[in-house]
Write an enzyme that holds these catalytic residues in place. Sequence first.
Site, short mmCIF file in Angstrom:
data_model
loop_
_atom_site.label_atom_id
_atom_site.label_comp_id
_atom_site.label_asym_id
_atom_site.label_seq_id
_atom_site.Cartn_x
_atom_site.Cartn_y
_atom_site.Cartn_z
N LYS A 169 0.82 -1.55 0.25
CA LYS A 169 -0.25 -0.05 0.17
C LYS A 169 0.98 1.22 -0.57
O LYS A 169 1.16 1.63 0.96
CB LYS A 169 -0.63 0.12 0.95
CG LYS A 169 -2.39 0.37 0.88
CD LYS A 169 -2.39 1.96 0.63
CE LYS A 169 -1.63 3.15 2.46
NZ LYS A 169 -1.68 4.38 1.66
N GLY A 222 7.01 5.04 8.75
CA GLY A 222 6.15 6.17 8.69
C GLY A 222 6.58 7.31 9.79
O GLY A 222 7.65 6.22 10.83
N THR A 224 6.14 8.07 14.42
CA THR A 224 5.82 7.22 15.39
C THR A 224 4.43 7.10 15.43
O THR A 224 4.12 5.79 16.11
CB THR A 224 6.80 7.74 16.44
OG1 THR A 224 8.37 7.51 16.23
CG2 THR A 224 6.50 7.26 17.84
N GLY A 227 2.66 4.52 13.75
CA GLY A 227 3.10 3.29 14.10
C GLY A 227 2.67 2.81 15.23
O GLY A 227 2.10 1.71 14.72
N GLU A 244 9.35 0.90 10.89
CA GLU A 244 10.87 2.09 10.92
C GLU A 244 10.03 3.48 11.29
O GLU A 244 8.82 3.88 9.93
CB GLU A 244 11.01 1.77 9.68
CG GLU A 244 12.49 2.02 9.75
CD GLU A 244 13.04 4.13 8.98
OE1 GLU A 244 12.64 4.67 9.83
OE2 GLU A 244 12.46 4.06 8.16
N CYS A 278 14.45 9.78 7.54
CA CYS A 278 14.36 9.33 8.29
C CYS A 278 15.76 9.82 9.36
O CYS A 278 15.66 9.91 10.48
CB CYS A 278 13.29 8.05 8.67
SG CYS A 278 11.80 8.01 8.50
N GLU A 380 10.76 15.91 15.98
CA GLU A 380 11.09 15.10 14.81
C GLU A 380 10.51 16.03 13.45
O GLU A 380 9.72 16.68 14.06
CB GLU A 380 10.68 13.71 14.44
CG GLU A 380 11.26 13.55 13.59
CD GLU A 380 11.02 12.51 12.54
OE1 GLU A 380 11.64 11.44 11.77
OE2 GLU A 380 9.57 11.58 12.98
#
Length: 476
Positions: A169, A222, A224, A227, A244, A278, A380
């Site tokens: 996806k 993607g 956090t 995720g 990740e 990232c 981030e």
Amino acid sequence: MQMRVGGRAVDAAGGGRISVLNPATGAAVDDVPAGTAEDIDHAFDAATGAGDAWGRMDPRQRGKILGEAARLIRGQLDDLARSLTEEQGKPLHEARNEVQGCANVLEYYHSISGSLRGESMPLASYGYALVRKEPVGVCGAIIPWNMPVLIAAWKMGPALCAGNTMILKPASSTPVTTLRIAALMESAGLPPGVLNVVTGSGTAAGAALSCHPDLGHLSFTGDTATGMEVAARAGRHATPLTLELGGSDAMIVCADADLGAAAAAAAANRFYNCGQTCTAVKRLIVDDAVYVPFMELLKGRVAAIVTGPGTEKGVTMGPLNSPEGRERIASAVRETEACGAGRIVMGGDAPRGAACADGWFFEPTLMADVAPEAPVWCEEIFGPVLPVMRTDSFDDAVTIANASEYGLGASVWTRDLDTAFQAAESLEAGVVWVNQHLRLPPDVPFGGVKKSGVGRENGADALEQYTRTKSILIRR
């Protein structure tokens, strides 16, 4: 453009479409089906039907197909790179590197496809033991928009090499080049149903994939927060996961570093892909003894960055991928400056000029005298903002670097081997670079610690994520 399910181009069951926009202009590039849970089920049926024959195929033959796919991808390098630039925004030279990286990953798994072996051992009290490595079945992969082609290869390569089938996806804003690569993989000999690409939103197609009860493995790249939601859905069915997630990579510049090389790397590895990586340098920690000369070198490197549409000659940094992303970054910069937690040295706003008038651009931004509580430091920041902090000792630098909920990557710049090894052992990160940053060959495992994720991609280690171990004990 259509989805690819069971080796065929198909529309979404509900008939909806999603526009794919060029971040440099806001204009439509293409549109793709808005896939739903029903489309995920159709893809799962196709993947299940193809699984037995693919899993029983000689691993070397599977590897040859991946190698042929790599050859076909390289044969269309320029067209694929332009497609990627138009939907993602990055400059053409970066897009070419990413497409080349996709081919490199597939070629790597071709090269190790014959290494999938189990073990056999005689055990006096038990008879004979066999340890088999078997495919896990249908694997799910959810791909981000920042490096869509490369990260798709990170997931497709080991999963398919190990004999699994896959439902992939892509991000709704960057599905086009991935669909073209999937078609090339089928042209290389990948049987129908082995790789299925379902386009759609994360809330519809992505959510349906992550909570599918019969997945053998799910891999997600993607942010956090998303995720954690994916992990919760997959956890209902005990689906094995590779995650990740976010990163806030620290770069430590020691007093004995090659300052010219370090300044060049800091600029290149922060502003690459408009800072939307990232493992980009997101926190720069500089020894006080070299802070002033280092900053002068760094400012020269940042000033040389040319911002504009990625298809234009001479451009070295393209736009952000979305207007929402630009607003989040601008807000973090404003808040940092307003609360006195840092000052803008360069940049800090949307660039002026006709070339950048319609897209989602933001100036390469350098911030100094940054405090640990600054939003641009503790969050981030997925964009072209580089915060700098000074310190008076290596131990303090490591402590500052580790004071983060993330642990994806980090780098240290020094001429001293003892310092390099001390940093490599002390930094809490899945990858530690010495006198380099961001480089990730397909041979080397990649992944994070803490809230940067679980599991590893790339290298032979990734094959372990996509196999299950079966022990067989035989007694005569």
